[in-house]
Design an enzyme around this catalytic site. Structure first.
Site, short mmCIF file in Angstrom:
data_model
loop_
_atom_site.label_atom_id
_atom_site.label_comp_id
_atom_site.label_asym_id
_atom_site.label_seq_id
_atom_site.Cartn_x
_atom_site.Cartn_y
_atom_site.Cartn_z
N LEU A 74 0.86 -1.17 0.00
CA LEU A 74 0.00 0.00 0.00
C LEU A 74 0.90 1.23 0.00
CD1 LEU A 74 -2.76 -0.96 2.63
CD2 LEU A 74 -3.00 -0.92 0.14
N ASP A 75 0.47 2.29 -0.68
CA ASP A 75 1.24 3.53 -0.69
C ASP A 75 1.49 4.04 0.72
OD1 ASP A 75 1.16 3.45 -3.44
OD2 ASP A 75 -0.44 4.95 -3.63
N HIS A 76 2.50 4.87 0.86
CA HIS A 76 2.88 5.48 2.14
C HIS A 76 1.66 6.09 2.85
CE1 HIS A 76 5.68 7.58 4.90
NE2 HIS A 76 4.82 8.61 4.82
N THR B 195 -1.61 5.55 2.09
CA THR B 195 -2.84 4.75 2.00
C THR B 195 -2.89 3.81 3.20
OG1 THR B 195 -2.85 4.85 -0.42
CG2 THR B 195 -4.13 3.09 0.61
#
Length: 299
Positions: free
Chosen positions: A139-141, A143
């Site tokens: 998952l993105d930083h 998110t």
């Protein structure tokens, strides 16, 4: 299917519908394990039946005890870092945790100690488990939400395959700018790197295939709350596709959203998948832990 962990062994009682199967067919056909891993398990004599080493081509009988040496003492591949995590599901093969926003999934450089993987390593250490922290997806930083880590190579290999086969279902909640014309739809546009910006992605004919399904949950003028499911897992996929549709995520300044929140309003709310070793259906729901307009929504 009857299974249990006993010491460093995973024990499985051969069920009736596995009559006359062999160790070879279980590994190659039922679990579809990689050839390299199968070879390693053969060389290290990791599998016994009823306590005995037998040829892998011998037929097994219902009720036989298959014993796999899966739980080996290994050094942590990331440094354990003290901290709390919210565990959504855990057994001896894998762990699903609720990732907070503002933290990377795993170290991107040697020596990093402030990622989710470091916290998971500490969780394992505090429970007396010596195992790797093997992420299945990212998952993105900024998110938040549900994310899976495997605990040993066989579990990781099977989960990697399930992800590639789209049998790991991920459902996201996103708050986007504007009001969508359609209540639901599919965005099928390839995504590639933006040549003019190192961290951005963009819709590009030469990019990788990317498919995003969305459905309106609620209109919250001037925003819309949408539920999103992915067929593919490209970097920034939801953010790029919703921006391309003309409805960037609230707070996502990288893709045209206004800075109404400290991060993009995107949360991995639910994940479901078959268990890699037992085929049991696992379903996890993750509550949003900060205020980005998603905190009062659980699936």
């Amino acid at each position: 299917m009857k299974t249990r962990k006993k010491g460093n062994q995973f024990e499985l009682v051969i069920p009736d519908n596995w009559k006359n199967v062999t160790i070879e067919t279980i590994l190659r056909e039922y679990w579809e394990a990689p050839k390299k891993l199968i070879h390693s398990m053969r060389m290290e004599k990791d599998i016994r039946v009823n306590g005995e080493l037998i040829p892998w081509t011998d037929p097994l009988s219902a009720g036989d005890l298959l014993q796999l040496h899966l739980f080996k003492e290994v050094e942590y591949d990331v440094s354990p870092t003290y901290g709390e995590i919210e565990v959504l599901f855990e057994d001896e093969h894998l762990i699903v945790v609720n990732k907070p926003a503002g933290i990377d999934t795993h170290p991107n450089h040697p020596g990093e100690t402030d990622t989710l993987a470091n916290l998971v390593a500490f969780h394992h250490q505090s429970h007396g488990e010596s195992c790797r922290v093997l992420h299945i997806h990212r998952l993105d930083h900024d998110t938040s939400g549900a994310i899976i880590f495997a605990k040993h190579p066989l579990s990781k290999a099977i989960l990697d395959r399930l992800l590639a086969e789209r049998k790991i279902k991920r459902t996201y909640h996103a708050l986007v700018h504007g009001r969508l014309k359609q209540k639901k739809g599919t965005i099928s546009e390839p995504i590639g790197r933006d040549r003019h910006h190192n961290t951005r992605r963009r819709v590009s004919p030469s990019g990788q295939d990317a498919v995003t399904h969305y459905q309106v949950m609620e209109n919250r003028n001037p925003y819309t709350l949408v539920e999103v499911q992915l067929d593919t897992g490209r970097t920034h996929q939801i953010r790029v596709h919703m921006s391309h549709l003309g409805h960037p995520l609230a707070g996502d300044t990288l893709y045209g959203g206004r800075p109404v929140f400290k991060r993009q309003a995107l949360h991995a709310a639910r994940i479901s998948f078959p268990h890699p070793l037992t085929d049991e259906k696992i379903e996890c729901e993750a509550a949003c832990m900060d205020d980005v307009g998603l905190g009062d929504w659980r699936t």
